[in-house]
Design a protein around this motif. Structure first.
Motif, PDB file in Angstrom:
ATOM      1  N   SER A   1       0.828  -1.275   0.034  1.00 10.55           N
ATOM      2  CA  SER A   1       0.027   0.094  -0.059  1.00 10.55           C
ATOM      3  C   SER A   1       0.903   1.338   0.012  1.00 10.55           C
ATOM      4  O   SER A   1       0.488   2.418  -0.700  1.00 10.55           O
ATOM      5  CB  SER A   1      -1.119  -0.021   1.051  1.00 10.55           C
ATOM      6  OG  SER A   1      -0.361   0.229   2.338  1.00 10.55           O
ATOM      7  N   MET A   2       1.951   1.104   0.837  1.00  8.61           N
ATOM      8  CA  MET A   2       2.866   2.262   0.445  1.00  8.61           C
ATOM      9  C   MET A   2       3.366   2.917  -0.770  1.00  8.61           C
ATOM     10  O   MET A   2       3.304   3.807  -1.208  1.00  8.61           O
ATOM     11  CB  MET A   2       3.985   2.474   1.565  1.00  8.61           C
ATOM     12  CG  MET A   2       3.470   2.607   2.939  1.00  8.61           C
ATOM     13  SD  MET A   2       3.011   4.157   3.424  1.00  8.61           S
ATOM     14  CE  MET A   2       4.201   4.867   4.323  1.00  8.61           C
ATOM     15  N   PRO A   3       4.072   1.783  -1.640  1.00  5.26           N
ATOM     16  CA  PRO A   3       4.400   2.061  -2.935  1.00  5.26           C
ATOM     17  C   PRO A   3       3.013   2.407  -3.829  1.00  5.26           C
ATOM     18  O   PRO A   3       3.046   3.508  -4.598  1.00  5.26           O
ATOM     19  CB  PRO A   3       4.826   0.711  -3.428  1.00  5.26           C
ATOM     20  CG  PRO A   3       5.295  -0.181  -2.107  1.00  5.26           C
ATOM     21  CD  PRO A   3       4.434   0.182  -1.240  1.00  5.26           C
ATOM     22  N   LEU A   4       1.834   1.755  -3.327  1.00  3.60           N
ATOM     23  CA  LEU A   4       0.725   2.231  -4.243  1.00  3.60           C
ATOM     24  C   LEU A   4       0.465   3.692  -4.131  1.00  3.60           C
ATOM     25  O   LEU A   4       0.074   4.462  -4.847  1.00  3.60           O
ATOM     26  CB  LEU A   4      -0.400   1.306  -3.949  1.00  3.60           C
ATOM     27  CG  LEU A   4      -0.527   0.027  -4.554  1.00  3.60           C
ATOM     28  CD1 LEU A   4      -1.867  -0.695  -4.130  1.00  3.60           C
ATOM     29  CD2 LEU A   4      -0.818   0.154  -6.181  1.00  3.60           C
ATOM     30  N   LYS A   5       0.451   4.374  -2.800  1.00  6.69           N
ATOM     31  CA  LYS A   5       0.246   5.642  -2.276  1.00  6.69           C
ATOM     32  C   LYS A   5       1.039   6.648  -3.014  1.00  6.69           C
ATOM     33  O   LYS A   5       0.707   7.608  -3.526  1.00  6.69           O
ATOM     34  CB  LYS A   5       0.209   5.570  -0.965  1.00  6.69           C
ATOM     35  CG  LYS A   5      -0.068   6.883  -0.146  1.00  6.69           C
ATOM     36  CD  LYS A   5       0.063   7.221   1.317  1.00  6.69           C
ATOM     37  CE  LYS A   5       0.094   8.709   1.775  1.00  6.69           C
ATOM     38  NZ  LYS A   5       0.020   8.661   3.254  1.00  6.69           N
ATOM     39  N   HIS A   6       2.501   6.357  -2.951  1.00  7.90           N
ATOM     40  CA  HIS A   6       3.499   7.048  -3.451  1.00  7.90           C
ATOM     41  C   HIS A   6       3.896   6.985  -4.791  1.00  7.90           C
ATOM     42  O   HIS A   6       4.334   8.096  -5.475  1.00  7.90           O
ATOM     43  CB  HIS A   6       4.644   6.888  -2.365  1.00  7.90           C
ATOM     44  CG  HIS A   6       4.559   7.244  -1.221  1.00  7.90           C
ATOM     45  ND1 HIS A   6       4.336   8.789  -0.760  1.00  7.90           N
ATOM     46  CD2 HIS A   6       4.455   6.589  -0.103  1.00  7.90           C
ATOM     47  CE1 HIS A   6       4.065   8.642   0.593  1.00  7.90           C
ATOM     48  NE2 HIS A   6       4.191   7.530   1.069  1.00  7.90           N
ATOM     49  N   ILE A   7       3.674   5.863  -5.210  1.00  5.91           N
ATOM     50  CA  ILE A   7       4.209   5.657  -6.766  1.00  5.91           C
ATOM     51  C   ILE A   7       2.845   6.076  -7.625  1.00  5.91           C
ATOM     52  O   ILE A   7       2.802   6.446  -8.833  1.00  5.91           O
ATOM     53  CB  ILE A   7       4.841   4.292  -7.134  1.00  5.91           C
ATOM     54  CG1 ILE A   7       6.104   4.324  -6.330  1.00  5.91           C
ATOM     55  CG2 ILE A   7       4.994   4.037  -8.305  1.00  5.91           C
ATOM     56  CD1 ILE A   7       6.707   3.050  -6.229  1.00  5.91           C
ATOM     57  N   ALA A   8       1.941   5.324  -7.334  1.00  5.50           N
ATOM     58  CA  ALA A   8       0.677   5.157  -8.324  1.00  5.50           C
ATOM     59  C   ALA A   8      -0.382   6.266  -7.824  1.00  5.50           C
ATOM     60  O   ALA A   8      -1.346   6.354  -8.449  1.00  5.50           O
ATOM     61  CB  ALA A   8       0.027   3.759  -8.217  1.00  5.50           C
ATOM     62  N   LYS A   9      -0.160   6.896  -6.762  1.00  6.28           N
ATOM     63  CA  LYS A   9      -0.783   8.094  -6.110  1.00  6.28           C
ATOM     64  C   LYS A   9      -2.408   7.448  -5.764  1.00  6.28           C
ATOM     65  O   LYS A   9      -3.472   8.080  -6.261  1.00  6.28           O
ATOM     66  CB  LYS A   9      -1.185   9.292  -7.202  1.00  6.28           C
ATOM     67  CG  LYS A   9       0.224   9.712  -7.714  1.00  6.28           C
ATOM     68  CD  LYS A   9       0.972  10.475  -6.421  1.00  6.28           C
ATOM     69  CE  LYS A   9       2.178  11.136  -7.089  1.00  6.28           C
ATOM     70  NZ  LYS A   9       3.154  11.086  -6.035  1.00  6.28           N
TER      71      LYS A   9
END
Length: 96
Positions: A24-32
């Motif tokens: 979820s953190m990569p989704l939040k920061h990379i995929a917005k």
């Protein structure tokens, strides 16, 4: 019974930790996409608090002492830490 519940919470807390920081953190920061982070974050927070409270009860019940509690607490802060605690301390307690 309390040890089995604690073991389940420990495993779920470890899984939620990995989902939070690995998915979820990569989704939040990379995929917005902040939505998964909110849901998984709330679940992880609840499981973390439940884990720490149950660790206090378990340490008191089994007379494990402050050192064992600190080990359990630090394990919750590390990736894969609760899986280590489960294998080293919790699983053997259930096999008597």
């Amino acid at each position: 019974m309390l040890l089995k519940i604690f073991r389940l919470i420990a495993i779920l807390e470890g899984i939620s930790y990995l989902l939070l920081f690995g998915v979820s953190m990569p989704l939040k920061h990379i995929a917005k996409m902040p939505e998964p982070n909110i849901i998984i974050g709330y679940c992880h927070g609840f499981l973390f608090v439940a884990y720490v409270i149950l660790a206090l009860f378990i340490c008191k019940k089994f007379n494990w002492g402050i050192k064992r509690f600190l080990l359990l607490f630090i394990a919750a802060l590390l990736p894969f830490g609760t899986f280590y605690v489960d294998a080293k301390y919790l699983k053997p307690q259930l096999q008597f």
